[in-house]
Design an enzyme around this catalytic site. Structure first.
Site, mmCIF file in Angstrom:
data_model
loop_
_atom_site.group_PDB
_atom_site.id
_atom_site.type_symbol
_atom_site.label_atom_id
_atom_site.label_comp_id
_atom_site.label_asym_id
_atom_site.label_seq_id
_atom_site.Cartn_x
_atom_site.Cartn_y
_atom_site.Cartn_z
ATOM 1 N NE ARG A 1 -3.831 0.756 1.968
ATOM 2 C CZ ARG A 1 -5.046 0.890 2.513
ATOM 3 N NH1 ARG A 1 -5.205 1.636 3.583
ATOM 4 N NH2 ARG A 1 -6.091 0.304 1.994
ATOM 5 C CG HIS B 1 -8.568 0.385 -2.644
ATOM 6 N ND1 HIS B 1 -7.825 -0.732 -2.286
ATOM 7 C CD2 HIS B 1 -9.173 0.793 -1.489
ATOM 8 C CE1 HIS B 1 -7.966 -0.956 -0.995
ATOM 9 N NE2 HIS B 1 -8.772 -0.061 -0.488
ATOM 10 N NE ARG C 1 -10.039 -5.068 0.807
ATOM 11 C CZ ARG C 1 -9.295 -4.045 1.226
ATOM 12 N NH1 ARG C 1 -9.853 -2.961 1.731
ATOM 13 N NH2 ARG C 1 -7.971 -4.083 1.099
ATOM 14 C CG ASP D 1 -13.461 6.599 -0.645
ATOM 15 O OD1 ASP D 1 -13.372 6.506 0.600
ATOM 16 O OD2 ASP D 1 -12.484 6.453 -1.411
ATOM 17 C CB CYS E 1 -13.896 1.407 0.479
ATOM 18 S SG CYS E 1 -13.291 3.105 0.518
ATOM 19 C CD GLN F 1 -12.965 -1.716 -0.148
ATOM 20 O OE1 GLN F 1 -12.112 -1.721 0.713
ATOM 21 N NE2 GLN F 1 -14.190 -2.209 0.062
#
Ligand code: CP
Ligand code: NVA
Length: 307
Positions: A104, A131, A289, A221, A261, A134
């Site tokens: 990440r 991402h 996830r 988000d 998310c 996700q």
């Protein structure tokens, strides 16, 4: 050195549609306990974090253990990467000890650079641009809810950020309908938008009400992503009218669900009545996830077939 051909997962289109469907089938078997093998027994997973995380760290760590691997949390503050050791050298060294790397970080090119120099699978756990883990979890949530993503309308309300870009990649790969409502100046990557529009019914609009009309999924988000903290005040102004609240949800289809998310800011991009109400699937989404990343690790590191 690894003697097997390896594959990375940096963006959604790294998998074919058939493989993505296979990942979802495997993830469902993992979720229900029908699949409980340990295809990564004796392996090690390096998890490099240059940015913060709750879900990504814990789901990868727990998932790796459940598949038999040993996960290692490597904060960039503690490893030599944070003191200037190159990404290429880090990649070469980790590949001598480990069978997979999850990273990440900020620049997507750093993730690509790591993948170029590591001859083991590299998995993108979020960059400024993407991402993908996700979005796989989000799509699995859609499949659990509606049986399929085929013929569904996904609405994105908010920033044209890493999540929005990965949704565009998913629409390109899988062909579902996508409506993005972003304020002017906060559009997703124009090249990814154009590519998705070449094969799927994908529209970029300015009015959230237009985006959610007829949608099965309403998704949002945070307005300021990691690394954009100093833009917070300016973004709050720019995103006025983009809060996902009950009146907006009522414009979607009757069976519509809400996804986020996480982490979320109640009262900012989403009203508490939505994220904590009957529309919300955010906890299933977070749980997914774990299942979907286990399927990804099993496929890339354990060579489990996605049939
Ligand atoms: N959704 C997500 O990636 O959460 P974290 O930042 O907590 O990993
Ligand atoms: N867009 C957000 C997602 C966090 C999981 C960020 O990049 O900070």
């Amino acid at each position: 050195m690894s003697d097997r051909v390896h594959r990375d997962f940096l963006t959604i289109p790294d998998f074919s549609k058939d493989e993505i469907d296979g990942l979802f089938r495997l993830a469902e078997r993992m979720r229900t306990g029908a699949y409980d093998a340990r295809p990564l027994a004796g392996q090690a997973l390096a998890m490099i974090f240059v940015k913060s995380s709750t879900r990504t760290r814990v789901s990868f760590e727990v998932g790796a253990v459940q598949l038999g691997a040993h996960p290692m949390f490597l904060s960039s503050r503690d490893v030599q990467l944070g003191r200037g050791e190159t990404i290429a050298d880090t990649a070469r060294v980790l590949a001598r000890y480990c069978q997979g790397i999850m990273i990440r970080t900020f620049a997507h090119s750093d993730c690509e650079e790591l993948a170029r120099h590591a001859d083991i699978p590299v998995i993108n756990g979020l960059t400024d641009q993407q991402h993908p883990c996700q979005i796989l979890a989000d799509l699995l949530t859609v499949v659990q809810q509606f049986g399929s993503y085929e013929g569904k309308v996904i609405a994105w309300v908010g920033d044209g950020n890493n999540m929005a870009n990965s949704w565009l990649d998913a629409a390109w790969r899988l062909g579902f309908s996508l409506r993005l409502a972003c304020p002017e100046g906060y559009d997703p990557d124009p090249a990814l938008l154009k590519r998705a529009q070449s094969v799927a019914d994908v529209r970029l609009v300015r009015d959230p009400r237009e985006a959610v009309e007829g949608a099965h999924v309403v998704n949002t988000d945070v307005w300021a992503s990691m690394g954009q903290e100093e833009e917070q005040a300016q973004r709050v102004k720019a995103f006025k009218g983009f809060v996902v609240d009950a009146p907006l949800m009522r414009r979607a289809t009757r069976e519509a669900i809400f996804m986020h998310c996480l982490p979320a800011h109640r009262g900012e991009e989403v009203a508490a009545e939505v994220i904590d109400g009957p529309w919300s699937r955010v906890w299933d989404e977070a749980e997914n996830r774990l299942h979907v990343q286990k399927a990804v690790m099993a496929a890339l590191m354990g060579h489990v077939p996605l049939t």
